[in-house]
Design an enzyme around this catalytic site. Structure first.
Site, PDB file in Angstrom:
ATOM      1  N   HIS A 357      -5.024 -14.553   0.960  1.00  0.00           N
ATOM      2  CA  HIS A 357      -4.628 -13.291   1.605  1.00  0.00           C
ATOM      3  C   HIS A 357      -5.542 -12.877   2.749  1.00  0.00           C
ATOM      4  CE1 HIS A 357      -1.646 -11.991  -1.509  1.00  0.00           C
ATOM      5  NE2 HIS A 357      -2.410 -12.753  -2.279  1.00  0.00           N
ATOM      6  N   LYS A 548      -2.738   3.119   5.944  1.00  0.00           N
ATOM      7  CA  LYS A 548      -3.216   1.841   5.390  1.00  0.00           C
ATOM      8  C   LYS A 548      -4.699   2.026   5.100  1.00  0.00           C
ATOM      9  CE  LYS A 548      -1.914  -0.245   9.325  1.00  0.00           C
ATOM     10  NZ  LYS A 548      -1.258  -1.481   8.987  1.00  0.00           N
ATOM     11  N   ARG A 549      -5.337   1.056   4.406  1.00  0.00           N
ATOM     12  CA  ARG A 549      -6.782   1.167   4.226  1.00  0.00           C
ATOM     13  C   ARG A 549      -7.453   1.287   5.597  1.00  0.00           C
ATOM     14  NH1 ARG A 549      -8.934   0.387  -1.085  1.00  0.00           N
ATOM     15  NH2 ARG A 549     -10.906   0.664  -0.009  1.00  0.00           N
ATOM     16  N   LYS A 554      -8.203  -3.122  11.473  1.00  0.00           N
ATOM     17  CA  LYS A 554      -6.888  -2.468  11.548  1.00  0.00           C
ATOM     18  C   LYS A 554      -6.819  -1.469  12.706  1.00  0.00           C
ATOM     19  CE  LYS A 554      -6.202  -2.865   6.491  1.00  0.00           C
ATOM     20  NZ  LYS A 554      -4.982  -3.677   6.291  1.00  0.00           N
ATOM     21  N   THR A 656       2.178  -5.258   4.804  1.00  0.00           N
ATOM     22  CA  THR A 656       3.426  -4.993   4.081  1.00  0.00           C
ATOM     23  C   THR A 656       3.910  -3.577   4.384  1.00  0.00           C
ATOM     24  OG1 THR A 656       2.008  -4.563   2.184  1.00  0.00           O
ATOM     25  CG2 THR A 656       3.220  -6.638   2.183  1.00  0.00           C
ATOM     26  N   LYS A 660       7.699  -1.688   5.117  1.00  0.00           N
ATOM     27  CA  LYS A 660       8.203  -0.454   4.510  1.00  0.00           C
ATOM     28  C   LYS A 660       8.677   0.521   5.597  1.00  0.00           C
ATOM     29  CE  LYS A 660       4.936  -1.491   0.882  1.00  0.00           C
ATOM     30  NZ  LYS A 660       3.526  -1.358   0.467  1.00  0.00           N
TER      31      LYS A 660
HETATM   32  C1  F58 Z   1      -4.114  -7.909   1.985  1.00  0.00           C
HETATM   33  N1  F58 Z   1      -5.386  -8.124   1.358  1.00  0.00           N
HETATM   34  C2  F58 Z   1      -4.082  -8.360   3.440  1.00  0.00           C
HETATM   35  N2  F58 Z   1      -7.079  -7.504  -0.086  1.00  0.00           N
HETATM   36  O1  F58 Z   1      -5.122  -7.733   4.172  1.00  0.00           O
HETATM   37  C3  F58 Z   1      -2.718  -7.969   4.029  1.00  0.00           C
HETATM   38  O2  F58 Z   1      -2.619  -8.427   5.347  1.00  0.00           O
HETATM   39  C4  F58 Z   1      -1.606  -8.571   3.169  1.00  0.00           C
HETATM   40  O3  F58 Z   1      -0.377  -8.073   3.581  1.00  0.00           O
HETATM   41  C5  F58 Z   1      -1.803  -8.210   1.710  1.00  0.00           C
HETATM   42  O4  F58 Z   1      -3.099  -8.590   1.264  1.00  0.00           O
HETATM   43  C6  F58 Z   1      -0.789  -8.878   0.814  1.00  0.00           C
HETATM   44  O5  F58 Z   1      -0.736 -10.246   1.074  1.00  0.00           O
HETATM   45  C7  F58 Z   1      -5.877  -7.198   0.503  1.00  0.00           C
HETATM   46  O6  F58 Z   1      -5.266  -6.182   0.244  1.00  0.00           O
HETATM   47  C8  F58 Z   1      -7.762  -6.702  -0.947  1.00  0.00           C
HETATM   48  O7  F58 Z   1      -7.442  -5.557  -1.172  1.00  0.00           O
HETATM   49  C9  F58 Z   1      -8.956  -7.323  -1.626  1.00  0.00           C
HETATM   50  C10 F58 Z   1      -9.113  -6.760  -3.018  1.00  0.00           C
HETATM   51  C11 F58 Z   1     -10.354  -7.295  -3.694  1.00  0.00           C
HETATM   52  C12 F58 Z   1     -11.578  -7.092  -2.878  1.00  0.00           C
HETATM   53  C13 F58 Z   1     -11.426  -7.651  -1.476  1.00  0.00           C
HETATM   54  C14 F58 Z   1     -10.171  -7.114  -0.775  1.00  0.00           C
END
Ligand code: F58
Length: 819
Positions: A357, A548-549, A554, A656, A660
């Site tokens: 990811h 978003k985060r 971003k 994602t 939405k």
């Molecule tokens: C996200 N990763 C990607 N990681 O940034 C986003 O582009 C993608 O759409 C999504 O995954 C789904 O594939 C993400 O959300 C985290 O939150 C991790 C969680 C554990 C710690 C490090 C970040």
């Protein structure tokens, strides 16, 4: 049409639950009692499907997908379950006949925030689609006692508050005190000879933690399927407690209990870099070990011999967080069940598949060898053995290329030796995928290039998707009703049917209805923004949204630079023809991520100045909606008109939220990054506002030498914006507050804000022109929704089923469960 019998049934079950489960008479019931009572009433209907589903899978001995994820960001259950059961109307009617308001009851549910962001939410969408497609599935994860923190805003700064989501009870989980596994930790290993004289290894752990399963049913959409999500909670093992107790060490026993329970206490928020925290490794190993032991338990109910384990199960690794499972399955097969190494390795590889990811180097998981070995001494040996055999193969395939073996090794040798989890996942899996076309290409070309050279056949792309049940049917009932009126009610299960809306883009009367829906949704959101952010906004203005985060890549701060530029322009050109605009932000910053927290403060500071300015009043508003999460996002997507997807190209794996928004008829302003590329292709480039450097252009620019200061000096608009930031004009005269941002932008500008600033402004100007023609805008909006069918998570899951897991649907017996 409401089903009268069902209305009566819900009323009866509600009263029964209030009485028998909660011990309350109606006048004494609190809002939470009413929420619990309705949930318990609905649960009866869920349970019927759950039991029937389990029975069907058992009878068919079905091949099963096991989705391993450290995060599942499910969002509130009650409304979603009502939708999936087709009981929403009936429940509303039942509550109103009892004198209650269903929406007020639904609002009572706490967010089960067992995830950080996109990755955790994707796991939840996939569970939803797996159930809707009737795929036998076990989801495995962690039952965190505290999920992602709640975000408060004080004086424009983020303040974190612990999320006590379980405090008022959770009616959606069923504890399984008899589904428990011991998870060893620490200690050492020793060799011994078994009865047949074979050399074996035994792990002598320092401590043992017990995992207890908590089951959550996941319903399919009106199809009788209810799959299982099993979340593990850590507890102390009795035996260890007793031992200490018997020796008179009461407090030692208590400490042990507290220590053990710590493992599933809290979700780690994603910081700028994954820090090698021992507790996090323990969490990962804990849930993965419980999951694998559980899978073996289920398998052995039918058959002792584990040689066809890979035929029964397809395990998906949601990023590297569960990747230690590769070594753990080897340990269970070899050490515990006495299988030979080669056979065990063959089974392991055929069982696992890995989804990546992220390409951000700082987010790649690595564990220092010393720490890994201290927590998992046996797994370190297994990793070394996997690596030894793997590197032998590499040297055979690429003789004389020593550096290739070093690059591929599971162990990084520089800067203190570490275990590379992405390499362990890649070696241990038969399929490796990225989450959008561009991302998968970059994986092959860059991050996992050497693995791609070795095993090109392992690689594939599966572009992410989102569930249209929660994010369209549930979030946007007005639009859902209009769509159903136009094309029938088949779309929630078959989102490609939205294409039927395309011709209606040319129908003036339909466009008027479409606009009316958006207008009503905007009025709703305006109410939320007023209540939660204290900012009044005009539902007739353009709703421009970025949620978003918060992260530098971003580029929420690029959006802010545009806001400042727009504000300065409106002040200069008092009569300029531009639509009134409301710019909304939302998102959490990791507690330890200083720059992200400063970005939140920046939004608030700019909002304060802009919103108070009488010169631009009525033309520009800015607000930050606090505590963005699954529950709170529900009114946001339906009201958005412009979706900000402005990450630096090559950094957002997929995104994602972008899906939405577009599904709900927002137009995207975005870069060629992640799934934006495919969204633009799908909706048509004339219905998408594109700007910014591409991945290739960024590489070329960096190779030439990037000098952001030259851009600042050559562009008066950019200069005015950054000067306003630097001189304290936006921070009550405090010139130091935003200095770190200004310095970064004029120094390295690692996320290339200045390079993309002009093109972004020009694209925003195009947005303005388009918005001034409402008929044209509405046409584009309809076409966006109409062409988003591809981004249903049902399509993604169908691809995983076909190309990765090789599983097929198992319909549930019993036609009474159709609705
Ligand atoms: C996200 N990763 C990607 N990681 O940034 C986003 O582009 C993608 O759409 C999504 O995954 C789904 O594939 C993400 O959300 C985290 O939150 C991790 C969680 C554990 C710690 C490090 C970040």
């Amino acid at each position: 049409m409401t089903d009268r019998t069902m209305v009566e049934a819900v009323k009866k079950e509600f009263k029964e639950a209030l009485f028998a489960a909660l011990g309350r008479f109606p006048e004494a019931a609190t809002p939470n009692d009413r929420y619990l009572a309705l949930s318990l009433a609905v649960r009866r209907h869920v349970m019927r499907r759950w039991v029937r589903t389990g029975e069907t899978y058992w009878k068919n001995a079905s091949r099963t997908v096991c989705y391993l994820s450290a995060e599942f960001l499910l969002g509130p259950h009650l409304a979603n379950n009502l939708l999936n059961l087709g009981l929403r109307e009936e429940a509303g009617q039942a509550m109103s006949e009892l004198g209650y308001d269903l929406d007020a009851i639904l609002a009572q549910e706490e967010e089960p925030g067992l995830g950080n962001g996109g990755l955790g939410r994707l796991a939840a969408c996939y569970m939803d689609s797996l159930a809707t497609l009737q795929i036998p599935t076990l989801g495995y994860g962690i039952r965190y006692e505290f999920g992602i923190f709640d975000q408060l805003i004080r004086d424009g700064w983020q303040v974190e508050k612990t999320d006590k989501w379980l405090a008022l009870g959770n009616p959606w989980e069923t504890p399984r005190p008899e589904i428990v596994f011991d998870v060893p930790l620490g200690g050492h290993t020793e060799g011994y000879q078994d009865e047949e004289g074979r050399f074996r290894v035994r792990w002598v752990p320092e401590r043992v933690v017990r995992g207890v399963g908590y089951d959550v049913p996941i319903l399919g959409y009106r199809n009788g399927t209810a799959n299982l999500l099993r979340l593990w909670k850590a507890e102390a093992t009795e035996s260890f407690d007793f031992e200490a107790f018997n020796q008179g060490d009461y407090w030692g026993a208590v400490d042990q209990k507290v220590d053990s329970e710590n493992i599933t206490k809290v979700l780690y928020p994603n910081d700028e870099r994954v820090r090698g925290k021992q507790l996090r490794l323990e969490q990962q190993f804990f849930f993965v070990s419980c999951a694998l032991q559980d899978m073996i338990r289920i398998y052995q109910q039918r058959k002792k011999d584990l040689s066809s384990f890979h035929e029964k199960y397809a395990i998906q690794l949601n990023d590297t967080h569960p990747a230690v499972g590769v070594a753990e399955l080897m340990r269970l097969l070899v050490d515990v069940h006495g299988m030979g190494w080669d056979e065990a390795w063959e089974i392991t590889r055929r069982t696992f598949a890995y989804t990546n990811h992220t390409l951000l180097p700082e987010a790649l998981e690595k564990w220092k060898v010393e720490m890994f070995g201290a927590v998992l001494p046996r797994h370190l040996e297994i990793v070394y053995e996997i690596n030894r055999r793997f590197l032998d193969e590499v040297r055979r395939r690429f003789p004389g290329e020593g550096s290739r073996a070093a690059r591929l090794s599971l162990i990084e040798e520089t800067g203190g030796r570490s275990v590379r989890m992405a390499h362990l996942a890649s070696v241990g899996s038969h399929r490796i995928n990225g989450v959008a076309a561009l991302h998968s290409e970059l994986l092959k070309a860059d991050l996992l290039r050497d693995f791609h050279d070795l095993w090109p056949e392992k690689f594939l792309n599966v572009t992410n998707g989102v569930t249209p049940r929660r994010f369209l049917a549930l979030a946007n009932p007005r639009l859902a009703a209009l769509v159903t009126e136009a094309i029938g009610d088949g779309w929630p299960k078959d989102l490609e049917r939205l294409r039927g809306l395309e011709p209606l883009a040319e129908d003036g009367a339909f466009r008027a209805k479409w606009r009316a829906v958006k207008r009503a949704n905007k009025a709703d959101l305006a109410g939320v923004v007023q209540a939660r952010a204290g900012v009044e906004c005009d539902p007739d203005s353009l709703f421009d949204v970025q949620v978003k985060r918060i992260h530098e890549y971003k580029r929420q701060h690029l959006n802010v630079l545009h806001v400042i530029a727009l504000w300065q322009r409106l002040r200069r050109q008092k009569k300029a023809k531009a639509p009134a605009r409301t710019v909304l932000f939302g998102g959490k910053a990791a507690p330890g991520y200083r720059m992200a927290k400063l970005m939140i403060k920046l939004v608030h500071s700019v909002a304060e100045v802009v919103n108070a300015d009488s010169v631009t009043r009525g033309r520009l508003r800015v607000a930050f909606i606090p505590d963005y999460n699954v529950k709170n996002c529900m009114p946001i997507f339906p009201a958005a008109e412009l979706s900000e997807q402005i990450s630096t190209a090559g950094k957002e794996a997929s995104g994602t939220g972008n899906m939405k928004f577009a599904m709900n008829g927002a137009l995207t302003i975005g870069t060629l990054d992640g799934a934006n590329v495919e969204i633009r292709e799908a909706v048509g480039k004339e219905n998408f506002f594109l700007f910014g450097l591409t991945v290739g252009e960024i590489q070329a620019l960096r190779a030439r030498g990037y000098r952001p200061r030259d851009l600042y000096e050559g562009d008066p608009v950019l200069r005015d914006v950054l000067d306003a930031l630097a001189d304290g004009a936006l921070s009550g005269g405090d010139a130091s507050l935003f200095r770190p941002i200004v310095d970064q932008l004029l120094g390295e500008d690692p996320w290339l804000l200045l390079a993309d600033f002009r093109p972004y402004l020009e694209s925003q100007a195009e947005v303005e022109r388009a918005y001034l023609d409402p008929e044209h805008w509405t046409r584009m909006s309809i076409l966006n929704t109409a062409r988003m069918g591809r981004f249903s998570s049902d399509r993604s899951i169908a691809e995983y089923c076909r190309d990765v897991w090789r599983v097929t649907p198992v319909p549930i017996e019993g036609s009474d469960l159709e609705s």
